[in-house]
Design a protein around this motif. Structure first.
Motif, PDB file in Angstrom:
ATOM      1  N   HIS A  57      68.087  38.012  24.432  1.00 40.84           N
ATOM      2  CA  HIS A  57      68.561  36.625  24.424  1.00 40.84           C
ATOM      3  C   HIS A  57      68.866  36.173  22.993  1.00 40.84           C
ATOM      4  N   ILE A  58      68.001  36.529  22.064  1.00 34.75           N
ATOM      5  CA  ILE A  58      68.221  36.174  20.657  1.00 34.75           C
ATOM      6  C   ILE A  58      69.489  36.844  20.139  1.00 34.75           C
ATOM      7  N   ILE A  59      69.688  38.105  20.482  1.00 36.75           N
ATOM      8  CA  ILE A  59      70.898  38.821  20.054  1.00 36.75           C
ATOM      9  C   ILE A  59      72.141  38.149  20.628  1.00 36.75           C
ATOM     10  N   MET A  60      72.092  37.788  21.908  1.00 42.02           N
ATOM     11  CA  MET A  60      73.237  37.117  22.529  1.00 42.02           C
ATOM     12  C   MET A  60      73.519  35.777  21.857  1.00 42.02           C
ATOM     13  N   GLN A  61      72.479  35.032  21.545  1.00 37.47           N
ATOM     14  CA  GLN A  61      72.659  33.744  20.880  1.00 37.47           C
ATOM     15  C   GLN A  61      73.240  33.934  19.481  1.00 37.47           C
ATOM     16  N   ASN A  63      75.127  36.408  18.506  1.00 38.04           N
ATOM     17  CA  ASN A  63      76.534  36.785  18.686  1.00 38.04           C
ATOM     18  C   ASN A  63      77.390  35.567  19.024  1.00 38.04           C
ATOM     19  N   ALA A  64      76.868  34.692  19.863  1.00 35.40           N
ATOM     20  CA  ALA A  64      77.612  33.480  20.219  1.00 35.40           C
ATOM     21  C   ALA A  64      77.816  32.593  18.992  1.00 35.40           C
ATOM     22  N   ILE A  65      76.800  32.485  18.168  1.00 34.99           N
ATOM     23  CA  ILE A  65      76.922  31.689  16.940  1.00 34.99           C
ATOM     24  C   ILE A  65      77.972  32.301  16.020  1.00 34.99           C
ATOM     25  N   GLU A  66      77.954  33.616  15.890  1.00 38.93           N
ATOM     26  CA  GLU A  66      78.945  34.283  15.039  1.00 38.93           C
ATOM     27  C   GLU A  66      80.355  34.074  15.586  1.00 38.93           C
ATOM     28  N   ASP A  67      80.512  34.169  16.904  1.00 37.15           N
ATOM     29  CA  ASP A  67      81.823  33.913  17.517  1.00 37.15           C
ATOM     30  C   ASP A  67      82.288  32.488  17.220  1.00 37.15           C
ATOM     31  N   LEU A  68      81.386  31.534  17.337  1.00 35.64           N
ATOM     32  CA  LEU A  68      81.743  30.140  17.049  1.00 35.64           C
ATOM     33  C   LEU A  68      82.112  29.953  15.580  1.00 35.64           C
ATOM     34  N   ARG A  69      81.396  30.629  14.699  1.00 40.40           N
ATOM     35  CA  ARG A  69      81.737  30.549  13.271  1.00 40.40           C
ATOM     36  C   ARG A  69      83.149  31.071  13.023  1.00 40.40           C
ATOM     37  N   MET A  70      83.484  32.169  13.684  1.00 42.76           N
ATOM     38  CA  MET A  70      84.824  32.736  13.515  1.00 42.76           C
ATOM     39  C   MET A  70      85.887  31.785  14.056  1.00 42.76           C
TER      40      MET A  70
END
Length: 90
Positions: A57-61, A63-70
């Protein structure tokens, strides 16, 4: 005065029981906040399953944060390009 062997053993056992109680309480708290099926008909996750699910779950979160940053970075570049082209047009 030294404790008897039995007294030492009892003290160690008490510390271990307290440690395990604290660990189990922390795992229950973790189970309460990670997304998985809860309910009376669903078995409680094991300790290892709880930790693995939390890790994933932490890894998915992350990754989602990194996607949003991009996405934000891309939108900022687009906005800057639009503003630059408007300034050049004037």
């Amino acid at each position: 005065m030294q404790m008897s062997d039995q007294g030492v053993r009892l003290s160690i056992n008490l510390r271990e029981r307290c440690r395990m109680h604290d660990l189990n309480e922390a795992l229950d708290d973790l189970r309460a906040v990670i997304p998985y099926a809860h309910g009376n008909s669903v078995r409680k996750l094991s300790k290892i399953a709880t930790l693995l699910l939390a890790k994933n779950h932490i890894i998915m979160q992350a990754n989602a944060i990194e996607d949003l940053r991009m996405i934000i970075h891309s939108l900022q570049r687009q906005l800057a390009a639009q503003q630059s082209s408007r300034c050049e047009a004037n």
